[in-house]
Design an enzyme around this catalytic site. Structure first.
Site, PDB file in Angstrom:
ATOM      1  N   CYS A   2       0.956  -1.275   0.183  1.00 55.00           N
ATOM      2  CA  CYS A   2       0.096  -0.001  -0.112  1.00 55.00           C
ATOM      3  C   CYS A   2       0.862   1.064   0.056  1.00 55.00           C
ATOM      4  O   CYS A   2       1.931   1.487   0.843  1.00 55.00           O
ATOM      5  CB  CYS A   2      -0.844   0.183   1.315  1.00 55.00           C
ATOM      6  N   ARG A  27       3.602  -0.220  -5.209  1.00 58.16           N
ATOM      7  CA  ARG A  27       3.731  -0.620  -3.641  1.00 58.16           C
ATOM      8  C   ARG A  27       2.149  -1.569  -3.501  1.00 58.16           C
ATOM      9  O   ARG A  27       1.775  -2.122  -2.508  1.00 58.16           O
ATOM     10  CB  ARG A  27       3.471   0.252  -2.328  1.00 58.16           C
ATOM     11  N   TRP A  76      -2.943  -2.786  -1.779  1.00 58.22           N
ATOM     12  CA  TRP A  76      -2.517  -3.935  -2.067  1.00 58.22           C
ATOM     13  C   TRP A  76      -3.663  -4.875  -1.062  1.00 58.22           C
ATOM     14  O   TRP A  76      -3.460  -4.745   0.108  1.00 58.22           O
ATOM     15  CB  TRP A  76      -1.212  -4.457  -1.803  1.00 58.22           C
ATOM     16  N   ASN A 100      -1.934   1.619   6.143  1.00 60.87           N
ATOM     17  CA  ASN A 100      -1.066   0.158   5.550  1.00 60.87           C
ATOM     18  C   ASN A 100      -0.818  -0.575   6.488  1.00 60.87           C
ATOM     19  O   ASN A 100      -0.221  -0.424   7.680  1.00 60.87           O
ATOM     20  CB  ASN A 100       0.355   0.979   4.782  1.00 60.87           C
ATOM     21  N   GLY A 101      -1.080  -1.903   6.403  1.00 58.48           N
ATOM     22  CA  GLY A 101      -0.824  -2.978   7.679  1.00 58.48           C
ATOM     23  C   GLY A 101      -1.883  -3.747   7.595  1.00 58.48           C
ATOM     24  O   GLY A 101      -2.883  -3.947   6.748  1.00 58.48           O
ATOM     25  N   GLU A 479      16.488 -17.962  -9.303  1.00 61.20           N
ATOM     26  CA  GLU A 479      16.123 -16.501  -9.402  1.00 61.20           C
ATOM     27  C   GLU A 479      15.698 -16.226 -10.790  1.00 61.20           C
ATOM     28  O   GLU A 479      14.718 -15.493 -10.895  1.00 61.20           O
ATOM     29  CB  GLU A 479      17.575 -15.714  -9.058  1.00 61.20           C
ATOM     30  N   LYS A 483      11.736 -14.795 -11.815  1.00 65.06           N
ATOM     31  CA  LYS A 483      11.689 -13.644 -12.562  1.00 65.06           C
ATOM     32  C   LYS A 483      10.557 -14.019 -13.578  1.00 65.06           C
ATOM     33  O   LYS A 483       9.908 -13.040 -13.884  1.00 65.06           O
ATOM     34  CB  LYS A 483      13.225 -13.279 -13.201  1.00 65.06           C
ATOM     35  N   GLU A 486       7.213 -14.565 -12.294  1.00 67.80           N
ATOM     36  CA  GLU A 486       6.309 -13.380 -11.742  1.00 67.80           C
ATOM     37  C   GLU A 486       5.915 -12.177 -12.978  1.00 67.80           C
ATOM     38  O   GLU A 486       4.980 -11.619 -12.673  1.00 67.80           O
ATOM     39  CB  GLU A 486       7.101 -12.602 -10.739  1.00 67.80           C
ATOM     40  N   HIS A 502      15.084 -38.132 -10.430  1.00 66.79           N
ATOM     41  CA  HIS A 502      14.556 -38.655  -9.254  1.00 66.79           C
ATOM     42  C   HIS A 502      13.127 -38.218  -9.375  1.00 66.79           C
ATOM     43  O   HIS A 502      12.153 -38.055  -8.155  1.00 66.79           O
ATOM     44  CB  HIS A 502      15.261 -37.869  -7.974  1.00 66.79           C
ATOM     45  N   LYS A 601       5.556  -4.295  -4.607  1.00 67.29           N
ATOM     46  CA  LYS A 601       7.059  -4.063  -4.558  1.00 67.29           C
ATOM     47  C   LYS A 601       7.527  -4.222  -3.063  1.00 67.29           C
ATOM     48  O   LYS A 601       8.731  -4.953  -2.675  1.00 67.29           O
ATOM     49  CB  LYS A 601       7.671  -2.819  -4.914  1.00 67.29           C
TER      50      LYS A 601
END
Ligand code: M6R
Length: 606
Positions: A2, A27, A76, A100-101, A479, A483, A486, A502, A601
Site C-alpha cells: 500500500c 506498492r 494491495w 497500510n498494514g 532467481e 523472474k 512473476e 529423481h 514491491k
C-alpha cells in the site's frame, strides 16, 4: 504494501496526491483513492475506485478540487476484495483515514465496540476509522492514543479530522512512514519515492509517535505528549533516477542501469585492491568472531543469499545457512552470539525479514544487513549495514537490487576468506580485480539483448518451462525462474539437473521448453549429460553457456553465449541474461511488466 501520501501546504493538493500515487503505485495497485480537506466547505471529500491511479485521475479530472490539504492511498488488498467500497480512504463520522498494514484483532474490536452496523466495507482499516471516531471528542491526540492502545497488528495510519482543517495526523507501528517539510508545505509518505521530487531531507517517523503536519510546521510527540525532535536524514537519489528515462518500463531501465549500479556499490569498498568496509563502519571482527553465518531474506534477496552460501562454503569453509525469513523464527533456528546473521533486502521494509532480524538479535546474534533503501527499518535495526547503491528500484521484479547484492556478497566473501586465512592477499586481490570487470561484462550482455529477445519470442506460448543447472548455475536459475514466472505468468521451475531423474523428468514431454545454464567448468560434463537426458525426451533446449565452454555445442543446441569471466563471477552475466528473457516474454505478451498481477514491491504484511 500500500502506498500512502499526505500533503498540507499552499499548493493545490489534487495534483500532488495523484502524482505521488503514480510514483507509489508499485506498492499496490488494486485500487486508489484520495481524501481532500475542503476548508471552506468544512468537509472532507473522498474520491476512490478499484483499479489504477489512472482510473482515479480520470474521476478527479471531472471534479473541481481546490483543497490544499489531503491524503491518498494505493491499495494491495488484504482484508476484503478488490472493489470501490474497500478502496481507501475510509470515513467514519469526522474521521477519514488511509492505512497500510493489518489489524489482527479487528473482529474483536467490532464486537467490543459494537461497530457492526456502521461499517460499510470489509476492511480491517475501516474498523479503526470507526474506533477513532468513537473515541474522538475534539482532541485528535487523545483519540489516537486510545485507539492504538486497543490495536494488535501492524499499521501506518494517516488521518484527517473534519473539524481540524489543514492538519494531517499519523501514527505507525512497523509499517513505515517518512515525512518532510519544504517550501511547498509539509508532507508524508509510505516511502521516499514520493518525497524526493520535493526535497532530499526527510525523517522516519518513529513507531508509536504522533505526527502532526501543519501547513508551515511539523509536530512530533510521543504517546505521553512529550515533544520529540525529528532526526533528519538525507537521500542522494535524484528525481530523474526515479523516472523511466525514456524506457517503456522501469524494469528495462533498471536492467540497463546494472553496470553503473555495481560500479557505485563496489567503489569506495576497495582499497589497495582489497575489500575494505571501513567506510561502512564494519569491523573485521564481525567476520572473524563468528562460527556460523545465517542469511535471512525473501524472494530475490534470498536467492542472492544462496549464491553467497555456495561461495562461502567453497571459499571460506564456514557453515552457512540461508533461511526463508517468513519461516525462520517459527522453525526454532539455532542462533546465538557466535552466529553472524545477514539480512538482505532491497526495500529494507519486508516485514518477514525485519521480524527474523529482531528474533536473531533477541538470541544474541550480531546482525549485518545488505540493504538498498537508506534509513529503512531493517537498516536502522541492524548492528551494521552495507548499502547497495542501486538507486530507486521501482519495477516489482527485482533486477539491479539483486546484482548489486551479489556484488556486495562477493566483497564480503573475499574479505572473510582473507581474514580467516583461506585466501592469501594475492588471491583476494585477483578476486577483487575480476569483480571490477563485472560492470563492463554486463554492458556486453546488455548489448546482446536482441539475441535474447529472439529466444523470448519462442516461449511466448509456453504454459510450463523448466530451468536446469548445477551448483552456482542452479542458484542463479532459481532467481531466473522466479523472474520469469512473476512477470510472464508462465509456470516455471528451476531444478538442480542431477535431481531430474529423481522425479521432475516425468514432466518433460515433446517440445517442453528447457533453459539450461552451463557456466561452471568443473561440473560441465555432468551437466551436459543431464541436458542430453531431457533432449532425448523431446525437450526444446536453449543453453545459456559461458563462451569459453561453448565449443561446437551450437551444432546440437540453440545457444546464448555469455561473456567469459572466472566461474564464480558467471552469476552476473547469467542472471542479467535471464532477466532479459523474462522481460521480453512479458513485454511481448503485452503485460504491464512493472506491475505484475497480485504482487507489490514492498511486502509489509506477514
Ligand atoms: O525488498 P526485499 O528485497 O526485502 O523484497 C523481497 C522480495 O519480496 C522480493 O525480492 C520479490 O521476491 C521480488 N518481487 C522478486 O522480483
Amino acid at each position: 504494501m500500500c502506498g500512502i501520501i499526505g500533503y498540507t501546504g499552499s499548493n493545490c493538493v489534487k495534483d500532488i496526491l495523484l502524482d505521488a500515487l503514480s510514483l507509489l503505485e508499485y506498492r499496490g495497485y488494486d485500487s486508489a483513492g484520495i481524501a481532500v480537506n475542503e476548508e471552506e466547505k468544512k468537509k472532507t471529500e473522498i474520491f476512490k475506485c478499484a483499479g489504477r491511479v489512472s482510473d482515479l485521475k480520470a474521476i478527479c479530472d471531472t471534479k473541481q478540487i481546490t483543497a490544499t490539504c489531503g491524503i491518498g492511498h494505493t491499495r494491495w488488498a488484504t482484508h476484503g476484495g478488490v472493489n470501490d467500497g474497500n478502496a481507501h480512504p475510509h470515513q467514519q463520522g469526522k474521521v477519514t483515514l488511509v492505512h497500510n498494514g493489518i489489524i489482527e484483532n479487528y473482529r474483536e474490536l467490532i464486537a467490543d465496540y459494537d461497530l457492526q452496523d456502521v461499517l460499510r466495507s470489509e476492511t480491517d482499516s475501516e474498523v479503526v476509522a470507526a474506533l477513532l471516531n468513537h473515541f474522538y471528542q475534539g482532541n485528535p491526540g487523545e483519540a489516537i492514543r486510545k485507539t492504538v492502545s486497543k490495536l494488535k497488528g501492524t499499521f501506518a495510519f494517516v488521518i484527517l479530522f473534519e473539524d481540524q482543517p489543514g492538519v494531517i495526523y499519523s501514527i505507525r507501528n512497523v509499517s513505515p512512514i517518512v515525512a518532510t517539510i519544504c517550501k511547498e508545505g509539509a508532507m508524508l509518505a509510505s516511502d521516499l519515492t514520493a518525497l524526493c521530487r520535493f526535497t532530499n531531507e526527510y525523517f522516519v517517523v518513529p513507531e508509536y509517535h504522533i505526527l502532526e503536519l501543519h501547513k508551515d510546521c511539523i509536530l512530533l510527540t510521543d504517546l505521553q505528549g512529550q515533544k520529540v525532535e525529528p532526526q533528519m536524514l538525507s537521500v542522494d537519489w535524484e528525481l530523474n533516477s526515479a523516472g523511466k528515462n525514456g524506457y517503456p518500463f522501469y524494469m528495462e531501465k533498471e536492467m540497463m542501469e546494472q553496470p553503473d549500479a555495481i560500479r557505485r556499490t563496489i567503489e569506495g569498498r576497495i582499497m589497495n585492491g582489497l575489500p575494505d568496509f571501513t567506510g561502512d563502519g564494519v569491523p573485521d571482527e564481525l567476520f572473524t568472531n563468528c562460527e556460523r553465518i545465517c542469511v535471512v531474506a525473501c524472494g530475490t534477496a534470498m536467492h542472492a543469499g544462496l549464491v553467497a552460501q555456495a561461495l562461502v562454503k567453497s571459499m571460506v569453509h564456514v557453515p552457512m545457512e540461508v533461511e526463508l525469513a517468513s519461516e525462520f523464527m517459527y522453525s526454532d533456528p539455532v542462533i546465538d552470539e557466535k552466529t553472524l546473521v545477514i539480512a538482505v533486502s532491497q526495500s529494507g521494509e519486508t516485514i518477514d525479514t525485519l521480524e527474523a532480524l529482531r528474533y536473531a538479535k533477541r538470541q544474541g546474534a550480531k546482525c549485518l544487513s545488505i540493504i538498498n533503501v537508506k534509513g529503512s527499518s531493517i537498516a536502522r535495526e541492524s548492528d551494521y549495514v552495507l548499502y547497495t547503491s542501486a538507486g530507486p528500484e521501482i519495477a516489482v521484479a527485482s533486477t539491479k537490487a539483486y546484482t548489486t547484492q551479489l556484488s556486495v556478497f562477493h566483497l564480503v566473501v573475499a574479505k572473510m576468506a582473507m581474514l580467516r586465512g583461506a585466501y592469501t592477499e594475492k588471491q583476494a586481490k585477483a578476486f577483487v580485480q575480476e569483480l571490477q570487470r563485472v560492470p563492463e561484462v554486463l554492458e556486453t550482455i546488455l548489448e546482446q539483448r536482441k539475441d535474447i529477445h529472439v529466444i523470448a519470442k519462442k516461449i511466448l506460448e509456453a504454459k510450463d518451462l523448466f530451468m536446469i543447472g548445477r551448483g552456482l548455475d542452479y542458484s542463479i536459475l532459481l532467481e531466473g525462474s522466479l523472474k520469469l514466472k512473476e512477470v510472464s505468468y508462465i509456470h516455471s521451475e528451476a531444478y538442480a539437473s542431477g535431481e531430474l531423474k529423481h522425479g521432475p523428468i516425468a514432466l518433460i514431454t515433446r517440445n517442453t521448453p528447457v533453459v539450461a545454464a552451463v557456466t561452471q567448468e568443473k561440473i560441465m560434463s555432468k551437466e551436459l549429460s543431464n541436458i542430453k537426458e531431457v533432449k532425448s525426451r523431446g525437450a526444446d533446449i536453449v543453453l545459456f553457456i559461458k563462451k569459453a565452454l561453448a565449443g561446437d555445442l551450437h551444432q546440437e543446441y540453440q545457444l546464448i553465449e555469455l561473456p567469459d569471466m572466472q566461474d564464480v563471477f558467471m552469476v552476473f552475466p547469467t542472471s542479467v541474461a535471464l532477466q532479459l528473457l523474462a522481460y521480453y516474454v512479458s513485454s511481448d505478451k503485452g503485460f504491464d511488466v512493472d506491475k505484475p498481477r497480485n504482487l507489490a514491491k514492498v511486502v509489509t504484511v506477514e
